[in-house]
Motif scaffolding. Structure first.
Motif, PDB file in Angstrom:
ATOM      1  N   GLU A 130     -26.540  -9.914  -2.667  1.00 44.77           N
ATOM      2  CA  GLU A 130     -27.139  -8.582  -2.632  1.00 44.77           C
ATOM      3  C   GLU A 130     -26.998  -8.012  -1.234  1.00 44.77           C
ATOM      4  N   ASN A 131     -27.126  -6.699  -1.132  1.00 40.86           N
ATOM      5  CA  ASN A 131     -27.068  -5.987   0.136  1.00 40.86           C
ATOM      6  C   ASN A 131     -25.790  -6.323   0.911  1.00 40.86           C
ATOM      7  N   SER A 132     -24.661  -6.289   0.203  1.00 38.18           N
ATOM      8  CA  SER A 132     -23.386  -6.664   0.798  1.00 38.18           C
ATOM      9  C   SER A 132     -22.306  -5.616   0.545  1.00 38.18           C
ATOM     10  N   VAL A 133     -21.354  -5.588   1.459  1.00 39.67           N
ATOM     11  CA  VAL A 133     -20.094  -4.897   1.220  1.00 39.67           C
ATOM     12  C   VAL A 133     -19.146  -5.988   0.750  1.00 39.67           C
ATOM     13  N   VAL A 134     -18.545  -5.768  -0.413  1.00 40.11           N
ATOM     14  CA  VAL A 134     -17.733  -6.783  -1.061  1.00 40.11           C
ATOM     15  C   VAL A 134     -16.278  -6.313  -1.121  1.00 40.11           C
TER      16      VAL A 134
END
Length: 182
Positions: free
Chosen positions: A84-88
């Motif tokens: 969560e709360n990520s740039v993927v």
């Protein structure tokens, strides 16, 4: 189709991830790191996750076990993604897997980094070692034409990044996300 995307499990302003899709060399990893800094998020590269799971490089997987095996592993990694709360930054072929993209979209806004074919050809200089799944006789131009509809279909936002500096591209993506989530 946009309404359909908005009716996913969470509304856009509740989703904590930003999922980048696009061709190899479109800037997903490079821009993704900067975007994560700008937005105060973690950065995750699913190609690195695949390498970690397999204990070898993408190209070694493809050379040893073939494209079909690679795609199976890639899909499993994407379906198992739970950060969560990520740039993927996804691999270039991630958009092929509808179930995996639906899974990523549950908690993510999908951004297509669109670069014209000419830009991809200029940037993609390490084809023999990069881990790109090409069919026998398939060119990068063929792959580009094959994948483009998948990127367009699975994305919420498209950003043209060909002529942009990395920071400018990341800032534009951040701005488009703010507008999208209002």
């Amino acid at each position: 189709m946009r309404q359909e995307k908005m009716n996913q499990a969470k509304t856009a302003n509740q989703k904590s991830n930003i999922v980048l899709v696009g061709m190899p060399a479109s800037g997903k990893s490079t821009i993704g790191v900067v975007l994560a800094k700008i937005m105060g998020k973690e950065f995750v590269d699913t190609d690195i996750n695949i390498q970690h799971v397999e204990g070898r490089t993408l190209q070694e997987i493809i050379d040893t076990d073939g494209n079909d095996y690679f795609r199976k592993v890639e899909e499993e990694v994407l379906l198992g993604f739970d950060e969560e709360n990520s740039v993927v930054a996804t691999g270039g072929s991630a958009a092929y897997y509808e179930a995996a993209m639906d899974h990523l979209r549950e908690n993510g806004i999908v951004v297509y980094l669109n670069v014209p074919l000419e830009g991809i050809l200029e940037r993609l200089t390490n084809l023999e070692t990069r881990g790109v799944t090409l069919k026998p006789g398939q060119t990068i131009a063929d792959l580009y034409e094959e994948r483009r509809p998948y990127y367009e279909k699975c994305s919420d936002i498209t950003v043209e990044t060909d002529e942009m500096e990395i920071w400018k591209a990341a800032e534009e993506i951040a701005e488009k996300i703010k507008v999208f989530t209002r």
